[in-house]
Scaffold this motif. Structure first.
Motif, short mmCIF file in Angstrom:
data_model
loop_
_atom_site.label_atom_id
_atom_site.label_comp_id
_atom_site.label_asym_id
_atom_site.label_seq_id
_atom_site.Cartn_x
_atom_site.Cartn_y
_atom_site.Cartn_z
N ARG A 55 26.03 -5.01 16.96
CA ARG A 55 25.12 -4.52 18.02
C ARG A 55 25.60 -3.21 18.62
NH1 ARG A 55 25.74 -10.32 20.35
NH2 ARG A 55 24.59 -11.44 18.77
N ALA A 56 26.89 -2.94 18.56
CA ALA A 56 27.44 -1.71 19.17
C ALA A 56 26.86 -0.46 18.53
CB ALA A 56 28.96 -1.71 19.05
N ARG A 57 26.57 -0.50 17.25
CA ARG A 57 26.03 0.66 16.55
C ARG A 57 24.75 1.15 17.22
NH1 ARG A 57 24.31 0.41 10.33
NH2 ARG A 57 26.52 0.74 10.08
N HIS A 58 23.94 0.24 17.70
CA HIS A 58 22.66 0.60 18.30
C HIS A 58 22.80 1.01 19.76
CE1 HIS A 58 21.03 -0.86 14.59
NE2 HIS A 58 21.61 -2.02 14.78
N LEU A 59 23.94 0.74 20.35
CA LEU A 59 24.15 1.07 21.76
C LEU A 59 24.78 2.44 21.95
CD1 LEU A 59 25.40 -2.37 23.07
CD2 LEU A 59 23.20 -1.30 23.51
N VAL A 60 25.53 2.89 20.95
CA VAL A 60 26.20 4.19 21.05
C VAL A 60 25.45 5.18 20.18
CG1 VAL A 60 28.36 5.45 20.76
CG2 VAL A 60 28.43 3.03 21.40
N ARG B 48 27.52 -0.37 29.39
CA ARG B 48 28.54 0.69 29.38
C ARG B 48 28.52 1.54 28.11
NH1 ARG B 48 30.34 2.38 33.76
NH2 ARG B 48 32.35 2.88 32.89
N LEU B 49 28.35 0.93 26.96
CA LEU B 49 28.42 1.68 25.71
C LEU B 49 27.38 2.80 25.60
CD1 LEU B 49 29.34 -1.07 23.10
CD2 LEU B 49 30.81 0.70 24.05
N PRO B 50 26.16 2.62 26.07
CA PRO B 50 25.20 3.73 25.99
C PRO B 50 25.61 4.96 26.80
CG PRO B 50 24.04 1.67 26.29
CD PRO B 50 25.50 1.38 26.50
N THR C 14 31.47 8.78 18.08
CA THR C 14 32.17 7.49 18.14
C THR C 14 32.22 6.85 16.76
OG1 THR C 14 31.44 7.16 20.42
CG2 THR C 14 32.18 5.21 19.24
N LEU C 15 33.40 6.35 16.42
CA LEU C 15 33.62 5.58 15.20
C LEU C 15 33.86 4.14 15.60
CD1 LEU C 15 34.23 5.25 12.14
CD2 LEU C 15 36.61 5.81 12.69
N ILE C 16 33.14 3.22 14.97
CA ILE C 16 33.33 1.80 15.22
C ILE C 16 33.85 1.16 13.95
CG2 ILE C 16 32.22 -0.38 15.84
CD1 ILE C 16 30.05 1.35 17.27
#
Length: 154
Positions: free
Chosen positions: A115-120, A92-94, A100-102
């Protein structure tokens, strides 16, 4: 953000749960809340979980209140964490196309959140390693400042 991309200009995510199959399997085997035990061992287990995730600025009184709230919710208290572990973040994240700010506090999703940084695509990640799962209670001004700066950017 994904379903209403034309209405959502920017996205702020906190404690993003991005798990691999092995982590999901481990979670499914233990759950996220200790089952009640005759000798009260579940209370110590939940207390230790609170202390481990508390972060800077969270008092023992606040940990006690959080523990009481978690215990009061009974079996339903594990629902939120269970939903996080089963969410298909890798798929979903891609799909996010907005800036987007995480924000990543040092909570139970600390490792998985990296891992989210690499998906968005183009996501900006800010580590809040000095704060734990109570970051909204312990540092609301910090969260608001980061969110406001990001959301108000041109």
């Amino acid at each position: 953000g994904i379903l209403r991309a034309e209405q959502v200009r920017r996205v702020v995510l906190v404690s993003v749960p991005v798990f691999n199959a092995e982590e999901r399997e481990a979670f499914n085997g233990k759950g996220s809340q200790a089952l009640p035990a005759e000798d009260g061992a579940h209370l110590l287990s939940e207390w230790q979980r609170q202390l481990q995730a508390r972060g800077a600025g969270v008092t023992l009184e606040e940990c006690t209140a959080a523990l009481a709230e978690r215990l009061q919710s009974g079996a339903a208290g594990a629902w939120g964490t269970g939903a996080a572990y089963t969410y298909a973040a890798n798929e979903r994240l891609p799909l996010l196309r907005q800036p987007t700010l995480i924000l990543r506090p040092k909570d139970e999703f600390w490792e998985a959140g990296q891992r989210a940084r690499h998906l968005v695509r183009g996501a900006r990640l800010i580590d809040l390693a000095e704060h734990g799962s109570s970051v909204f209670a312990a540092a609301p001004d910090l969260i608001a400042r980061h969110a406001r700066e990001f959301l108000n950017a041109s």
